[in-house]
Design an enzyme around this catalytic site. Structure first.
Site, PDB file in Angstrom:
ATOM      1  N   HIS A  88      24.819  19.424 -19.003  1.00  0.00           N
ATOM      2  CA  HIS A  88      24.536  18.168 -19.699  1.00  0.00           C
ATOM      3  C   HIS A  88      23.342  17.531 -19.009  1.00  0.00           C
ATOM      4  CE1 HIS A  88      25.505  14.586 -22.154  1.00  0.00           C
ATOM      5  NE2 HIS A  88      24.910  13.960 -21.154  1.00  0.00           N
ATOM      6  N   CYS A  89      22.265  17.342 -19.759  1.00  0.00           N
ATOM      7  CA  CYS A  89      21.016  16.825 -19.184  1.00  0.00           C
ATOM      8  C   CYS A  89      20.959  15.310 -19.362  1.00  0.00           C
ATOM      9  CB  CYS A  89      19.812  17.485 -19.862  1.00  0.00           C
ATOM     10  SG  CYS A  89      18.240  16.897 -19.226  1.00  0.00           S
ATOM     11  N   PRO A  90      20.974  14.538 -18.265  1.00  0.00           N
ATOM     12  CA  PRO A  90      20.933  13.075 -18.395  1.00  0.00           C
ATOM     13  C   PRO A  90      19.608  12.559 -18.937  1.00  0.00           C
ATOM     14  CG  PRO A  90      20.769  13.734 -16.081  1.00  0.00           C
ATOM     15  CD  PRO A  90      21.079  14.970 -16.864  1.00  0.00           C
ATOM     16  N   GLU A 127      19.964  12.986 -22.564  1.00  0.00           N
ATOM     17  CA  GLU A 127      21.259  12.423 -22.988  1.00  0.00           C
ATOM     18  C   GLU A 127      21.925  13.324 -24.021  1.00  0.00           C
ATOM     19  OE1 GLU A 127      23.650   9.833 -22.666  1.00  0.00           O
ATOM     20  OE2 GLU A 127      22.783   9.970 -20.678  1.00  0.00           O
ATOM     21  N   ASN A 128      21.940  14.615 -23.725  1.00  0.00           N
ATOM     22  CA  ASN A 128      22.558  15.585 -24.622  1.00  0.00           C
ATOM     23  C   ASN A 128      22.884  16.832 -23.808  1.00  0.00           C
ATOM     24  OD1 ASN A 128      23.511  16.734 -26.963  1.00  0.00           O
ATOM     25  ND2 ASN A 128      21.495  17.146 -27.852  1.00  0.00           N
TER      26      ASN A 128
END
Length: 261
Positions: free
Chosen positions: A124-126, A129-130
């Site tokens: 999950h890539c901050p 945001e996905n």
């Protein structure tokens, strides 16, 4: 889209726009070309920045490969006939997710932040945001590549406007370019390391999650092979970048472990 996602996307867009505008407003190579009427490179730079922002929004807003429930999958067949969800052979038992209760295909993982199971879950890539999963991972690599080119070019432009002098006036007039250059160096290092690490994992047909949690994942822990999905660099890259359909990872797993499919 959550409030947190809107803030992150707005921050990324504003930062890209502010840095690009600052490079045009200060005495850099870009501004000098513009003043001389040589508009090709300034135009290309603007288009590249715009392309990176559009790619960012595409990757951050698209479905990364959310696993649908049985009811949603049946409804989706009539609504979206072009999207083919691969069928797992009937004799292979799929585990059911303890959070969202969907049947979880191999290499999928439940993301607590997205509240969905994601096919071929990577992480999950901050920043977007996905989740990064089977559907948006190739585009994520394209985005990182374009962003790296933008940052390298932007760093060169910012450096071209700096002529170092030991005076307070010089610092006041060049503080924006100096901060921009330092930020670009930091972002370039992060993006380069991220891109190289992803390309390495892709060439091995493994994911960030599998690489970091190999000892805790049942299908890897019980496999006779170190990586049951690795089919060689060429085929791994071809399957990742050129395959137009989702993959039944169970077939590859059981075939490579010499078990009947």
């Amino acid at each position: 889209m959550g409030a947190g996602g809107r803030w992150v996307r707005a921050a990324q867009t504003l930062l890209s726009g502010a840095l690009s505008l600052g490079l045009f407003l200060h005495p850099t190579e870009l501004q000098q070309q513009e003043e001389r009427g040589e508009l090709l490179q300034p135009l290309l730079f603007v288009l590249l920045v715009l392309g990176s922002v559009l790619l960012y929004f595409r990757v951050s807003l698209m479905d990364p490969g959310f696993v649908k429930s049985e009811e949603e999958a049946k409804a989706g067949k009539s609504e979206e006939p072009s999207i083919v969800i691969p069928q797992v052979p009937g004799h292979i038992k799929m585990r059911r997710c303890g959070y969202c209760l969907v049947q979880q295909p191999m290499r999928a993982k439940h993301c607590q932040l997205c509240q969905h199971c994601v096919r071929r879950y990577d992480h999950h890539c901050p920043w977007i945001e996905n989740c990064v999963g089977e559907k948006n991972h190739p585009l994520f690599i394209v985005y990182l590549s374009v962003q790296l080119v933008v940052l390298l070019w932007g760093g060169h432009i910012a450096w071209s406007g700096l002529s170092f002098e030991q005076s307070w006036d010089w610092l006041q007039h060049n503080i924006f370019l100096l901060i921009s250059f330092l930020l670009i160096v930091i972002f370039t290092t992060v993006v380069l390391l991220l891109l190289l690490s992803h390309l390495y994992l892709i060439s091995c047909n493994t994911t960030t999650w599998e690489f970091m949690s190999h000892h805790r994942i049942s299908y890897l822990r019980h496999s006779e092979l170190e990586n049951p999905f690795d089919q060689g660099i060429i085929l791994n890259l071809w399957r990742f970048f050129c395959s137009c359909h989702l993959t039944v990872w169970e077939k590859i797993y059981y075939h490579r472990n010499n078990e009947p499919v």
